[in-house]
Motif scaffolding. Structure first.
Motif, PDB file in Angstrom:
ATOM      1  N   VAL A 108      28.795  34.873  33.561  1.00 43.47           N
ATOM      2  CA  VAL A 108      30.156  33.903  33.989  1.00 43.47           C
ATOM      3  C   VAL A 108      31.541  34.230  33.272  1.00 43.47           C
ATOM      4  O   VAL A 108      32.342  34.689  34.602  1.00 43.47           O
ATOM      5  CB  VAL A 108      29.891  32.156  34.023  1.00 43.47           C
ATOM      6  CG1 VAL A 108      30.929  32.102  33.796  1.00 43.47           C
ATOM      7  CG2 VAL A 108      28.832  32.063  34.046  1.00 43.47           C
ATOM      8  N   ASP A 109      31.200  34.608  31.720  1.00 37.06           N
ATOM      9  CA  ASP A 109      32.875  35.397  31.226  1.00 37.06           C
ATOM     10  C   ASP A 109      32.953  36.920  31.725  1.00 37.06           C
ATOM     11  O   ASP A 109      33.887  37.206  32.382  1.00 37.06           O
ATOM     12  CB  ASP A 109      31.736  35.755  29.596  1.00 37.06           C
ATOM     13  CG  ASP A 109      31.249  35.038  29.341  1.00 37.06           C
ATOM     14  OD1 ASP A 109      32.275  33.239  29.512  1.00 37.06           O
ATOM     15  OD2 ASP A 109      31.092  34.141  27.928  1.00 37.06           O
ATOM     16  N   LEU A 110      31.396  37.964  32.237  1.00 38.38           N
ATOM     17  CA  LEU A 110      31.993  38.955  33.351  1.00 38.38           C
ATOM     18  C   LEU A 110      32.791  38.357  34.368  1.00 38.38           C
ATOM     19  O   LEU A 110      33.909  38.998  34.431  1.00 38.38           O
ATOM     20  CB  LEU A 110      30.867  39.392  33.184  1.00 38.38           C
ATOM     21  CG  LEU A 110      31.105  40.481  33.651  1.00 38.38           C
ATOM     22  CD1 LEU A 110      31.929  41.911  33.751  1.00 38.38           C
ATOM     23  CD2 LEU A 110      29.874  41.172  34.592  1.00 38.38           C
ATOM     24  N   ASN A 140      34.250  35.695  35.406  1.00 34.04           N
ATOM     25  CA  ASN A 140      36.285  35.272  35.244  1.00 34.04           C
ATOM     26  C   ASN A 140      36.864  36.610  34.466  1.00 34.04           C
ATOM     27  O   ASN A 140      38.327  36.792  35.239  1.00 34.04           O
ATOM     28  CB  ASN A 140      35.702  34.129  33.716  1.00 34.04           C
ATOM     29  CG  ASN A 140      35.870  32.684  34.440  1.00 34.04           C
ATOM     30  OD1 ASN A 140      36.916  32.528  35.136  1.00 34.04           O
ATOM     31  ND2 ASN A 140      34.954  32.559  33.516  1.00 34.04           N
ATOM     32  N   PHE A 141      36.218  37.616  34.077  1.00 34.53           N
ATOM     33  CA  PHE A 141      36.943  38.648  33.515  1.00 34.53           C
ATOM     34  C   PHE A 141      37.657  39.247  34.702  1.00 34.53           C
ATOM     35  O   PHE A 141      38.614  40.019  34.828  1.00 34.53           O
ATOM     36  CB  PHE A 141      36.232  39.405  32.311  1.00 34.53           C
ATOM     37  CG  PHE A 141      37.057  41.022  32.320  1.00 34.53           C
ATOM     38  CD1 PHE A 141      38.136  41.348  31.841  1.00 34.53           C
ATOM     39  CD2 PHE A 141      36.333  42.274  32.785  1.00 34.53           C
ATOM     40  CE1 PHE A 141      39.002  41.787  30.896  1.00 34.53           C
ATOM     41  CE2 PHE A 141      36.934  43.092  32.416  1.00 34.53           C
ATOM     42  CZ  PHE A 141      38.012  43.555  31.631  1.00 34.53           C
ATOM     43  N   LEU A 142      36.275  39.665  35.804  1.00 37.51           N
ATOM     44  CA  LEU A 142      37.106  40.446  37.069  1.00 37.51           C
ATOM     45  C   LEU A 142      37.905  40.368  38.480  1.00 37.51           C
ATOM     46  O   LEU A 142      38.380  40.516  38.631  1.00 37.51           O
ATOM     47  CB  LEU A 142      35.331  40.894  37.387  1.00 37.51           C
ATOM     48  CG  LEU A 142      34.803  41.320  36.580  1.00 37.51           C
ATOM     49  CD1 LEU A 142      33.236  42.430  37.758  1.00 37.51           C
ATOM     50  CD2 LEU A 142      35.322  42.897  36.484  1.00 37.51           C
ATOM     51  N   ARG A 143      37.541  38.572  38.132  1.00 33.11           N
ATOM     52  CA  ARG A 143      38.588  37.881  39.273  1.00 33.11           C
ATOM     53  C   ARG A 143      39.925  37.403  37.949  1.00 33.11           C
ATOM     54  O   ARG A 143      41.019  37.569  39.153  1.00 33.11           O
ATOM     55  CB  ARG A 143      38.205  36.605  38.903  1.00 33.11           C
ATOM     56  CG  ARG A 143      38.345  35.037  40.101  1.00 33.11           C
ATOM     57  CD  ARG A 143      38.406  34.250  40.164  1.00 33.11           C
ATOM     58  NE  ARG A 143      38.549  34.004  38.549  1.00 33.11           N
ATOM     59  CZ  ARG A 143      38.610  32.273  38.811  1.00 33.11           C
ATOM     60  NH1 ARG A 143      38.408  31.076  39.742  1.00 33.11           N
ATOM     61  NH2 ARG A 143      38.569  31.864  37.721  1.00 33.11           N
ATOM     62  N   ASP A 144      39.800  37.307  36.780  1.00 28.09           N
ATOM     63  CA  ASP A 144      41.299  37.505  36.272  1.00 28.09           C
ATOM     64  C   ASP A 144      41.901  38.093  35.491  1.00 28.09           C
ATOM     65  O   ASP A 144      43.746  38.462  35.605  1.00 28.09           O
ATOM     66  CB  ASP A 144      40.848  35.951  35.444  1.00 28.09           C
ATOM     67  CG  ASP A 144      40.786  34.754  35.704  1.00 28.09           C
ATOM     68  OD1 ASP A 144      40.650  34.418  37.253  1.00 28.09           O
ATOM     69  OD2 ASP A 144      40.237  33.790  35.119  1.00 28.09           O
ATOM     70  N   ASP A 145      41.757  39.245  35.521  1.00 28.04           N
ATOM     71  CA  ASP A 145      42.189  40.158  34.677  1.00 28.04           C
ATOM     72  C   ASP A 145      43.344  41.078  36.305  1.00 28.04           C
ATOM     73  O   ASP A 145      42.539  41.574  37.178  1.00 28.04           O
ATOM     74  CB  ASP A 145      41.311  41.666  34.705  1.00 28.04           C
ATOM     75  CG  ASP A 145      42.091  42.861  33.694  1.00 28.04           C
ATOM     76  OD1 ASP A 145      42.406  43.612  34.219  1.00 28.04           O
ATOM     77  OD2 ASP A 145      42.144  42.825  32.745  1.00 28.04           O
ATOM     78  N   THR A 146      44.507  41.133  35.835  1.00 26.33           N
ATOM     79  CA  THR A 146      45.668  41.173  36.540  1.00 26.33           C
ATOM     80  C   THR A 146      45.535  42.887  36.942  1.00 26.33           C
ATOM     81  O   THR A 146      45.424  43.375  37.685  1.00 26.33           O
ATOM     82  CB  THR A 146      47.447  41.464  35.507  1.00 26.33           C
ATOM     83  OG1 THR A 146      47.000  42.611  35.106  1.00 26.33           O
ATOM     84  CG2 THR A 146      46.936  40.470  35.625  1.00 26.33           C
ATOM     85  N   LYS A 158      15.765  32.255  35.986  1.00 29.49           N
ATOM     86  CA  LYS A 158      16.788  31.243  35.917  1.00 29.49           C
ATOM     87  C   LYS A 158      18.303  32.145  35.380  1.00 29.49           C
ATOM     88  O   LYS A 158      18.580  33.044  34.280  1.00 29.49           O
ATOM     89  CB  LYS A 158      17.982  29.950  34.806  1.00 29.49           C
ATOM     90  CG  LYS A 158      16.421  29.066  35.473  1.00 29.49           C
ATOM     91  CD  LYS A 158      16.118  28.363  34.502  1.00 29.49           C
ATOM     92  CE  LYS A 158      15.430  26.768  34.870  1.00 29.49           C
ATOM     93  NZ  LYS A 158      15.065  26.192  33.482  1.00 29.49           N
ATOM     94  N   ILE A 159      19.561  31.700  35.860  1.00 31.58           N
ATOM     95  CA  ILE A 159      21.013  32.328  34.979  1.00 31.58           C
ATOM     96  C   ILE A 159      21.945  31.158  36.106  1.00 31.58           C
ATOM     97  O   ILE A 159      22.120  30.487  36.217  1.00 31.58           O
ATOM     98  CB  ILE A 159      21.125  33.742  36.330  1.00 31.58           C
ATOM     99  CG1 ILE A 159      22.428  35.031  36.053  1.00 31.58           C
ATOM    100  CG2 ILE A 159      21.430  32.775  37.990  1.00 31.58           C
ATOM    101  CD1 ILE A 159      23.222  36.188  36.052  1.00 31.58           C
ATOM    102  N   ASP A 160      23.285  31.601  35.524  1.00 25.31           N
ATOM    103  CA  ASP A 160      24.454  30.255  35.548  1.00 25.31           C
ATOM    104  C   ASP A 160      24.682  30.709  37.107  1.00 25.31           C
ATOM    105  O   ASP A 160      25.056  31.764  36.846  1.00 25.31           O
ATOM    106  CB  ASP A 160      25.489  30.620  34.342  1.00 25.31           C
ATOM    107  CG  ASP A 160      24.810  30.409  33.449  1.00 25.31           C
ATOM    108  OD1 ASP A 160      24.007  29.593  32.808  1.00 25.31           O
ATOM    109  OD2 ASP A 160      25.534  30.567  31.802  1.00 25.31           O
ATOM    110  N   THR A 161      25.498  29.729  37.241  1.00 29.09           N
ATOM    111  CA  THR A 161      26.384  29.609  38.423  1.00 29.09           C
ATOM    112  C   THR A 161      27.519  30.213  38.455  1.00 29.09           C
ATOM    113  O   THR A 161      28.200  30.239  37.866  1.00 29.09           O
ATOM    114  CB  THR A 161      26.085  28.635  39.432  1.00 29.09           C
ATOM    115  OG1 THR A 161      26.793  28.184  40.143  1.00 29.09           O
ATOM    116  CG2 THR A 161      26.977  27.800  38.791  1.00 29.09           C
TER     117      THR A 161
END
Length: 170
Positions: free
Chosen positions: A39-41, A43-49, A100-103
């Motif tokens: 999830v952190d990765l 988020n980073f890939l989506r939000d990094d400009t 299992k992995i986070d959605t």
């Protein structure tokens, strides 16, 4: 616009403790990670400009049985940036003992059904998924058909179906 090597370096700088491997083959960036940081990765890939991966193109499961993966199972994500016209592949590895992995369905709604398909076919659950249930097989189906140990002939499930004869068939 970042080159594949620049993308991988940005990810490496931020997530070095969770990276298992990176590669840039034929201009395609791939990062293999431990499942705990998905999830952190993402988020980073989506939000990094500089990266702006705003589109989840695909999400699929993999059974690495006897293929030498970092773990038995994996989930592979293909992301695309419409702003920069670049792609990245993320492979998260999942142990057989706790599949299992986070959605990521809260980041990209397209992940919802794809995660359900991975669950249905491989038995990999997605923590915090809004509707984790089978999507392709009946609710009472036993097993996960795309796992390597699932019998190629099936498990006799179709034996109970009514056979429909075609008219005029000879």
């Amino acid at each position: 616009m970042a080159t594949p090597l620049e993308m991988l370096q940005k990810v490496q700088d931020k997530f070095s403790d969770n990276i298992l491997k990176t590669s840039d083959r034929l201009g395609e960036a791939t990062v293999s990670i431990e499942r705990d940081c998905i999830v952190d990765l993402m988020n980073f890939l989506r939000d990094d400009t500089d990266l702006a991966f705003d589109f989840l193109m695909d999400l699929c499961g993999v059974d690495y049985l006897e293929m030498g993966g970092f773990e038995r199972f994996g989930v592979t994500y293909h992301l695309y940036s419409m702003k920069y016209n670049h792609r990245i592949r993320v492979k998260a590895f999942i142990p057989e003992t706790d599949p299992k992995i986070d959605t990521v369905s809260h980041l990209w709604h397209a992940a919802n059904w794809a995660e359900r398909e991975v669950y249905d076919m491989y038995g990999i659950g997605f923590n915090n998924h809004p509707d984790m249930r089978r999507i392709l097989n009946p609710d009472d189906f036993e097993g996960f058909p795309l796992r390597k140990e699932f019998p190629a002939e099936g498990i006799g499930y179709r034996d109970n179906f009514e056979k429909i004869e075609r008219l005029g068939a000879q």
